[in-house]
Design an enzyme around this catalytic site. Structure first.
Site, PDB file in Angstrom:
ATOM      1  N   SER A 253     -10.011   0.492  -2.461  1.00  0.00           N
ATOM      2  CA  SER A 253     -11.007  -0.337  -1.782  1.00  0.00           C
ATOM      3  C   SER A 253     -10.395  -1.265  -0.733  1.00  0.00           C
ATOM      4  O   SER A 253     -10.952  -1.441   0.353  1.00  0.00           O
ATOM      5  CB  SER A 253     -11.787  -1.169  -2.804  1.00  0.00           C
ATOM      6  OG  SER A 253     -12.410  -0.337  -3.744  1.00  0.00           O
TER       7      SER A 253
ATOM      8  N   HIS B 264     -10.100  -6.791  -1.349  1.00  0.00           N
ATOM      9  CA  HIS B 264     -11.096  -6.430  -0.343  1.00  0.00           C
ATOM     10  C   HIS B 264     -10.992  -7.321   0.884  1.00  0.00           C
ATOM     11  O   HIS B 264     -10.955  -6.842   2.030  1.00  0.00           O
ATOM     12  CB  HIS B 264     -12.508  -6.535  -0.928  1.00  0.00           C
ATOM     13  CG  HIS B 264     -12.784  -5.555  -2.021  1.00  0.00           C
ATOM     14  ND1 HIS B 264     -13.964  -5.528  -2.740  1.00  0.00           N
ATOM     15  CD2 HIS B 264     -12.023  -4.553  -2.532  1.00  0.00           C
ATOM     16  CE1 HIS B 264     -13.920  -4.562  -3.630  1.00  0.00           C
ATOM     17  NE2 HIS B 264     -12.758  -3.967  -3.530  1.00  0.00           N
TER      18      HIS B 264
END
Length: 291
Positions: free
Chosen positions: A212, A269
């Site tokens: 991610s 992230h």
């Protein structure tokens, strides 16, 4: 918006083919008539110079190549290409996904703790049903530097794996075609290390992983580069960037975790997105300077 005049053409010249070429490359424009000529306007001076170069090339293009030139770049979606052709064209993207899938099988998508422990950020000592994280300085001092990167290959659950692989395939091949395999490799490694280090300092020793952080880096790169120096490969479907940013905010607010979907590596992230935006800014500015 302050429109910039890119070029002028005689009224009798058919610009429909050239307009298709601009539309295929996602270059916004409008055409007006003034002083007995067609005037083509674009958003800024850099795009105007790029359009003038395209126009000169288009004028010299043989008629049998016009349809090919106007076709959208196939790097964005790979339409019209077999899976073998796509593997040959995007070898690094395919290699990363292959490694990710092999690791997923080897670790049982996070269920085989002994194998997961070999790839975690901190080394792990396992004794029966108990496990201890080795301090990071001791982990690195023992030569286990691969752990700075390998958590990006770990996934916890098939849905986690499928979503990350889908987005890496979608974004990675765009960058690999336009910037090259070595650039994609460098960006993937840089984003992987920084997102892993950020998550470690945010959460401490823990079982975290997934692509991610790298995905947000690829997204940020395409987003910023496209705004500075538009190219068809980085023209993401409308709403994709907004959706991903909204998802990031939802995760930061703890809503996803509160709904029982597990802990989210928010630091990975955010840091990944910042790395990608910075890389897109530098690469985009260099591309504009060359233009």
């Amino acid at each position: 918006m302050s429109w910039q005049l890119a070029l002028q053409a005689p009224l009798e010249q058919d610009l429909s083919g050239f307009r298709h070429l601009l539309q295929a490359r996602h270059i916004g424009h409008r055409i007006s008539e003034a002083a007995g000529q067609q005037q083509l306007w674009v958003a800024d001076t850099v795009t105007a110079e790029h359009v003038r170069q395209l126009y000169e090339a288009w004028l010299q293009m043989p008629a049998d190549n016009l349809e090919f030139a106007a076709a959208p770049a196939d790097a964005a979606a790979g339409r019209g290409m077999s899976w073998k052709q796509q593997l040959r064209r995007y070898p690094l993207t395919a290699l990363v996904l292959l490694l990710t899938l092999l690791v997923a099988v080897w670790t049982g998508v996070g269920d085989v703790v002994e194998n997961v422990a070999k790839l975690t950020f901190n080394a792990v000592l396992i004794e029966g049903d108990r496990a201890w994280f080795v301090p990071l300085d001791q982990t690195l001092a023992s030569g286990q530097w691969w752990r700075l990167v390998t958590p990006v290959l770990i996934h916890f659950g098939w849905l986690h794996l499928a979503m990350n692989c889908m987005w890496f395939w979608e974004l990675g091949r765009r960058i690999e075609q336009h910037q090259g395999s070595l650039f994609l490799l460098g960006l993937t490694l840089l984003a992987g290390v920084i997102s892993n280090v950020s998550q470690f300092f945010f959460s401490g020793p823990a079982f975290f992983g997934g692509l991610s952080g790298v995905l947000y880096a690829l997204l940020g790169f395409c987003w910023i580069y496209q705004r500075l120096c538009p190219v068809a490969a980085y023209a993401l479907p409308r709403g994709v960037v907004g959706m991903m940013l909204v998802w990031l905010v939802v995760c930061l607010l703890g809503i996803v975790s509160a709904l029982g979907f597990g802990q989210i590596a928010n630091a990975a992230h955010v840091s990944g997105l910042l790395v990608g935006c910075a890389a897109g800014l530098l690469a985009g500015l260099l591309a504009r300077a060359r233009a």
